[in-house]
Design an enzyme around this catalytic site. Structure first.
Site, PDB file in Angstrom:
ATOM      1  N   SER A 118     -56.409 -64.180 -10.047  1.00  0.00           N
ATOM      2  CA  SER A 118     -57.009 -65.472  -9.709  1.00  0.00           C
ATOM      3  C   SER A 118     -57.487 -65.455  -8.263  1.00  0.00           C
ATOM      4  CB  SER A 118     -55.925 -66.547  -9.868  1.00  0.00           C
ATOM      5  OG  SER A 118     -56.323 -67.741  -9.242  1.00  0.00           O
ATOM      6  N   LYS A 134     -49.168 -64.079  -9.240  1.00  0.00           N
ATOM      7  CA  LYS A 134     -50.400 -63.275  -9.386  1.00  0.00           C
ATOM      8  C   LYS A 134     -50.436 -62.168  -8.340  1.00  0.00           C
ATOM      9  CE  LYS A 134     -52.106 -65.406 -12.865  1.00  0.00           C
ATOM     10  NZ  LYS A 134     -52.045 -64.736 -14.161  1.00  0.00           N
ATOM     11  N   TYR A 147     -46.948 -70.079  -8.363  1.00  0.00           N
ATOM     12  CA  TYR A 147     -47.899 -69.526  -9.331  1.00  0.00           C
ATOM     13  C   TYR A 147     -48.740 -68.431  -8.669  1.00  0.00           C
ATOM     14  CZ  TYR A 147     -52.323 -69.021 -11.799  1.00  0.00           C
ATOM     15  OH  TYR A 147     -53.434 -68.494 -12.403  1.00  0.00           O
TER      16      TYR A 147
HETATM   17  P1  NAD Z   1     -53.714 -70.710 -21.192  1.00  0.00           P
HETATM   18  O1  NAD Z   1     -52.422 -71.348 -20.852  1.00  0.00           O
HETATM   19  O2  NAD Z   1     -54.690 -71.463 -22.013  1.00  0.00           O
HETATM   20  O3  NAD Z   1     -53.444 -69.291 -21.911  1.00  0.00           O
HETATM   21  C1  NAD Z   1     -52.309 -68.489 -21.631  1.00  0.00           C
HETATM   22  C2  NAD Z   1     -51.672 -68.136 -22.972  1.00  0.00           C
HETATM   23  O4  NAD Z   1     -50.534 -67.310 -22.733  1.00  0.00           O
HETATM   24  C3  NAD Z   1     -51.198 -69.355 -23.747  1.00  0.00           C
HETATM   25  O5  NAD Z   1     -51.712 -69.292 -25.065  1.00  0.00           O
HETATM   26  C4  NAD Z   1     -49.666 -69.226 -23.731  1.00  0.00           C
HETATM   27  O6  NAD Z   1     -49.085 -69.759 -24.901  1.00  0.00           O
HETATM   28  C5  NAD Z   1     -49.501 -67.718 -23.602  1.00  0.00           C
HETATM   29  N1  NAD Z   1     -48.233 -67.288 -22.983  1.00  0.00           N
HETATM   30  C6  NAD Z   1     -47.693 -67.700 -21.807  1.00  0.00           C
HETATM   31  N2  NAD Z   1     -46.544 -67.056 -21.580  1.00  0.00           N
HETATM   32  C7  NAD Z   1     -46.346 -66.202 -22.617  1.00  0.00           C
HETATM   33  C8  NAD Z   1     -45.328 -65.264 -22.956  1.00  0.00           C
HETATM   34  N3  NAD Z   1     -44.241 -65.089 -22.182  1.00  0.00           N
HETATM   35  N4  NAD Z   1     -45.461 -64.561 -24.101  1.00  0.00           N
HETATM   36  C9  NAD Z   1     -46.534 -64.732 -24.907  1.00  0.00           C
HETATM   37  N5  NAD Z   1     -47.516 -65.612 -24.645  1.00  0.00           N
HETATM   38  C10 NAD Z   1     -47.420 -66.333 -23.517  1.00  0.00           C
HETATM   39  O7  NAD Z   1     -54.385 -70.240 -19.815  1.00  0.00           O
HETATM   40  P2  NAD Z   1     -55.846 -69.710 -19.522  1.00  0.00           P
HETATM   41  O8  NAD Z   1     -56.568 -70.742 -18.744  1.00  0.00           O
HETATM   42  O9  NAD Z   1     -56.440 -69.156 -20.760  1.00  0.00           O
HETATM   43  O10 NAD Z   1     -55.481 -68.543 -18.496  1.00  0.00           O
HETATM   44  C11 NAD Z   1     -55.294 -67.199 -18.939  1.00  0.00           C
HETATM   45  C12 NAD Z   1     -54.828 -66.377 -17.760  1.00  0.00           C
HETATM   46  O11 NAD Z   1     -55.787 -66.478 -16.705  1.00  0.00           O
HETATM   47  C13 NAD Z   1     -53.499 -66.818 -17.148  1.00  0.00           C
HETATM   48  O12 NAD Z   1     -52.770 -65.682 -16.767  1.00  0.00           O
HETATM   49  C14 NAD Z   1     -53.913 -67.616 -15.931  1.00  0.00           C
HETATM   50  O13 NAD Z   1     -52.935 -67.601 -14.938  1.00  0.00           O
HETATM   51  C15 NAD Z   1     -55.165 -66.881 -15.501  1.00  0.00           C
HETATM   52  N6  NAD Z   1     -56.094 -67.739 -14.715  1.00  0.00           N
HETATM   53  C16 NAD Z   1     -56.520 -68.909 -15.233  1.00  0.00           C
HETATM   54  C17 NAD Z   1     -57.374 -69.728 -14.471  1.00  0.00           C
HETATM   55  C18 NAD Z   1     -57.841 -71.060 -15.000  1.00  0.00           C
HETATM   56  O14 NAD Z   1     -58.284 -71.886 -14.196  1.00  0.00           O
HETATM   57  N7  NAD Z   1     -57.789 -71.323 -16.307  1.00  0.00           N
HETATM   58  C19 NAD Z   1     -57.793 -69.316 -13.200  1.00  0.00           C
HETATM   59  C20 NAD Z   1     -57.352 -68.084 -12.714  1.00  0.00           C
HETATM   60  C21 NAD Z   1     -56.492 -67.289 -13.493  1.00  0.00           C
HETATM   61  N1  UFG Z   2     -60.136 -82.411  -8.010  1.00  0.00           N
HETATM   62  C1  UFG Z   2     -60.243 -83.774  -7.851  1.00  0.00           C
HETATM   63  N2  UFG Z   2     -59.612 -84.573  -8.757  1.00  0.00           N
HETATM   64  C2  UFG Z   2     -58.880 -84.082  -9.802  1.00  0.00           C
HETATM   65  C3  UFG Z   2     -58.783 -82.677  -9.939  1.00  0.00           C
HETATM   66  C4  UFG Z   2     -59.418 -81.872  -9.021  1.00  0.00           C
HETATM   67  O1  UFG Z   2     -60.887 -84.250  -6.925  1.00  0.00           O
HETATM   68  O2  UFG Z   2     -58.317 -84.865 -10.574  1.00  0.00           O
HETATM   69  C5  UFG Z   2     -60.841 -81.534  -7.051  1.00  0.00           C
HETATM   70  C6  UFG Z   2     -59.916 -80.622  -6.260  1.00  0.00           C
HETATM   71  O3  UFG Z   2     -59.451 -81.262  -5.101  1.00  0.00           O
HETATM   72  C7  UFG Z   2     -60.833 -79.425  -5.974  1.00  0.00           C
HETATM   73  C8  UFG Z   2     -61.734 -79.377  -7.216  1.00  0.00           C
HETATM   74  O4  UFG Z   2     -61.674 -80.669  -7.802  1.00  0.00           O
HETATM   75  O5  UFG Z   2     -61.638 -79.687  -4.851  1.00  0.00           O
HETATM   76  C9  UFG Z   2     -61.288 -78.348  -8.241  1.00  0.00           C
HETATM   77  O6  UFG Z   2     -59.918 -78.563  -8.548  1.00  0.00           O
HETATM   78  P1  UFG Z   2     -59.201 -77.841  -9.789  1.00  0.00           P
HETATM   79  O7  UFG Z   2     -57.816 -78.376  -9.865  1.00  0.00           O
HETATM   80  O8  UFG Z   2     -60.038 -77.950 -11.004  1.00  0.00           O
HETATM   81  O9  UFG Z   2     -59.207 -76.295  -9.376  1.00  0.00           O
HETATM   82  P2  UFG Z   2     -58.583 -75.574  -8.097  1.00  0.00           P
HETATM   83  O10 UFG Z   2     -59.721 -74.934  -7.369  1.00  0.00           O
HETATM   84  O11 UFG Z   2     -57.694 -76.460  -7.331  1.00  0.00           O
HETATM   85  O12 UFG Z   2     -57.642 -74.473  -8.786  1.00  0.00           O
HETATM   86  C10 UFG Z   2     -58.091 -73.638  -9.834  1.00  0.00           C
HETATM   87  C11 UFG Z   2     -56.915 -73.284 -10.749  1.00  0.00           C
HETATM   88  C12 UFG Z   2     -55.896 -72.472 -10.004  1.00  0.00           C
HETATM   89  C13 UFG Z   2     -56.553 -71.276  -9.412  1.00  0.00           C
HETATM   90  C14 UFG Z   2     -57.723 -71.671  -8.547  1.00  0.00           C
HETATM   91  C15 UFG Z   2     -58.461 -70.464  -8.048  1.00  0.00           C
HETATM   92  O13 UFG Z   2     -56.302 -74.465 -11.206  1.00  0.00           O
HETATM   93  O14 UFG Z   2     -54.920 -72.015 -10.899  1.00  0.00           O
HETATM   94  O15 UFG Z   2     -58.642 -72.470  -9.304  1.00  0.00           O
HETATM   95  O16 UFG Z   2     -58.814 -69.662  -9.137  1.00  0.00           O
HETATM   96  F1  UFG Z   2     -55.643 -70.608  -8.670  1.00  0.00           F
END
Ligand code: NAD
Ligand code: UFG
Length: 341
Positions: free
Chosen positions: A124, A152, A148
């Site tokens: 991330s 990572k 979190y």
């Molecule tokens: P998500 O929660 O939708 O998907 C993660 C999946 O992993 C879920 O289906 C959950 O049930 C499964 N899971 C969690 N722990 C597990 C375990 N111990 N065994 C088996 N399954 C397990 O999340 P996502 O948004 O699809 O994110 C996928 C990956 O990308 C994550 O590792 C997350 O940290 C990373 N990521 C997500 C974002 C974002 O904004 N969505 C940003 C950066 C990184």
């Molecule tokens: N924001 C609002 N109101 C809300 C939610 C978000 O104003 O209700 C704003 C935040 O302050 C930020 C922007 O919208 O300026 C985006 O916020 P998000 O929560 O959607 O995303 P972040 O950038 O804070 O974080 C996301 C993921 C993290 C990840 C990060 C970098 O949630 O897990 O991107 O990849 F680490």
């Protein structure tokens, strides 16, 4: 040979499964449904008309995971499984460390045992902490500001050590910026539990009438309109990035990090305006105080992914808003119950 997708029922995982199947890969999916629903798996088949194997397995259950490797010829792993809510990670850090780190350690041990040494890992942009400037390149200093993020960062370090110990491993660390949007069919998308933490699902729920208004966190950031700027990337573009990374690690060894973003930053107000424009829905909002830990600007330099993976995002913010809304409108309760079309 199959690609094992951990966390394949989740938001990014399900979109990547669709792209993998459409590209002709055989896949095996494992998920424990801790943050997803079985319905997403059915829809992967519905969209691709392809069958694949699924195991309801927790990565912490080493024996069950070994069965997956024993019963299938796994060529490489795309490792999405993990918990991802920043706020929750502050409340229950041990659970986050255990699930994300121990889960990855067990996965790596089993991979090693079965001589599978190719992994694409979901990292991330959070590993850049408070970046000194933007755009962010992969060689920026790494730091984490919450449990979190630390999971990572620690997993990235563990994978680097693993590669140092045995350079037959091929590993891609994909640092996602802000994934939003949904498959253009509207059949799979992001289905957060409870009140969303992230901007786009929150906007969607205001638009559908589930939530009254959006709280915009901060209006005095050092950005063009005072609200936070992020690099939003369409989840289908992101999914395609995994296929490119997979191609690379299958044919080479080494460990490398890649930013997956568009390279363009949009503010919260830009996103609201764009959403309103493409969906004709009005988003009520008001300004409130900054959210603790938020940064003013975060966007990627994507040159490395373009040069070394041959990948570039193609969808713009309008596509992201339109597709997010199509998913929300046709699945007002997410995957919970049968939807209207
Ligand atoms: P998500 O929660 O939708 O998907 C993660 C999946 O992993 C879920 O289906 C959950 O049930 C499964 N899971 C969690 N722990 C597990 C375990 N111990 N065994 C088996 N399954 C397990 O999340 P996502 O948004 O699809 O994110 C996928 C990956 O990308 C994550 O590792 C997350 O940290 C990373 N990521 C997500 C974002 C974002 O904004 N969505 C940003 C950066 C990184
Ligand atoms: N924001 C609002 N109101 C809300 C939610 C978000 O104003 O209700 C704003 C935040 O302050 C930020 C922007 O919208 O300026 C985006 O916020 P998000 O929560 O959607 O995303 P972040 O950038 O804070 O974080 C996301 C993921 C993290 C990840 C990060 C970098 O949630 O897990 O991107 O990849 F680490």
């Amino acid at each position: 040979m199959s690609i094992l997708v951990t966390g394949g029922a989740g938001y990014i995982g399900s979109h990547t499964c669709v792209e993998l199947l459409n590209a002709g890969h055989e896949i095996v999916v494992v998920d424990n449904f801790s943050n997803s629903k079985p319905e997403s798996l059915k829809r992967i088949t519905e969209l691709t008309k392809k069958e694949y194997k699924f195991y309801e397995v927790d990565l912490l259950d080493k024996k069950a995971l070994e069965t997956v490797f024993c019963e299938n010829q796994i060529e490489a792993v795309i490792h999405f499984a993990g918990l991802k809510a920043v706020g929750e990670s502050v409340e229950i850090p041990l659970h986050y460390y255990y699930n994300n780190i121990t889960g990855t350690l067990i996965l790596c041990e089993v991979m090693k045992k079965y001589d599978v040494k190719k992994m694409v890992f979901s990292s991330s942009a959070t590993v850049y902490g408070f970046p000194k400037h933007v755009p962010i390149t992969e060689d920026f200093p790494l730091a984490a500001t919450n449990p979190y993020g630390r999971t990572k960062l620690m997993i990235e370090e563990i994978l680097k050590d693993l590669h140092s110990s045995d350079n037959n491993w091929g590993i891609a660390l994909l640092r996602y910026f802000n994934p939003i949007g949904a498959h253009e069919s509207g059949r799979i998308g992001e289905d957060p539990n409870g009140i969303p933490n992230n901007l786009m699902p929150y906007i969607n729920q205001v638009a559908i009438g589930k939530l009254d208004k959006l709280n915009v966190f901060g209006s005095d950031y050092d950005t063009h309109d005072g609200t936070g700027v992020r690099d939003y990337i369409h989840v289908v573009d992101l999914a395609k990035g995994h296929l490119k990374a997979l191609e690379k690690i299958i044919s080479t060894t080494g460990i490398d990090a890649f930013n997956l973003g568009t390279g363009v930053g949009y503010s919260v107000l830009d996103v609201i305006k764009n959403f309103e424009h493409v969906t004709s829905q009005r988003i009520a909002y008001s300004f409130t105080h900054r959210r603790s830990g938020d940064i003013d600007k975060c966007y990627a330099d994507t040159t490395k992914a373009m040069k070394e993976l041959g990948w570039k995002a193609t969808k713009n913010l309008e596509d992201m808003c339109r597709d997010s809304w199509r998913w929300q409108r046709s699945n007002p309760k997410g995957y919970e119950e049968e939807t209207f079309k």
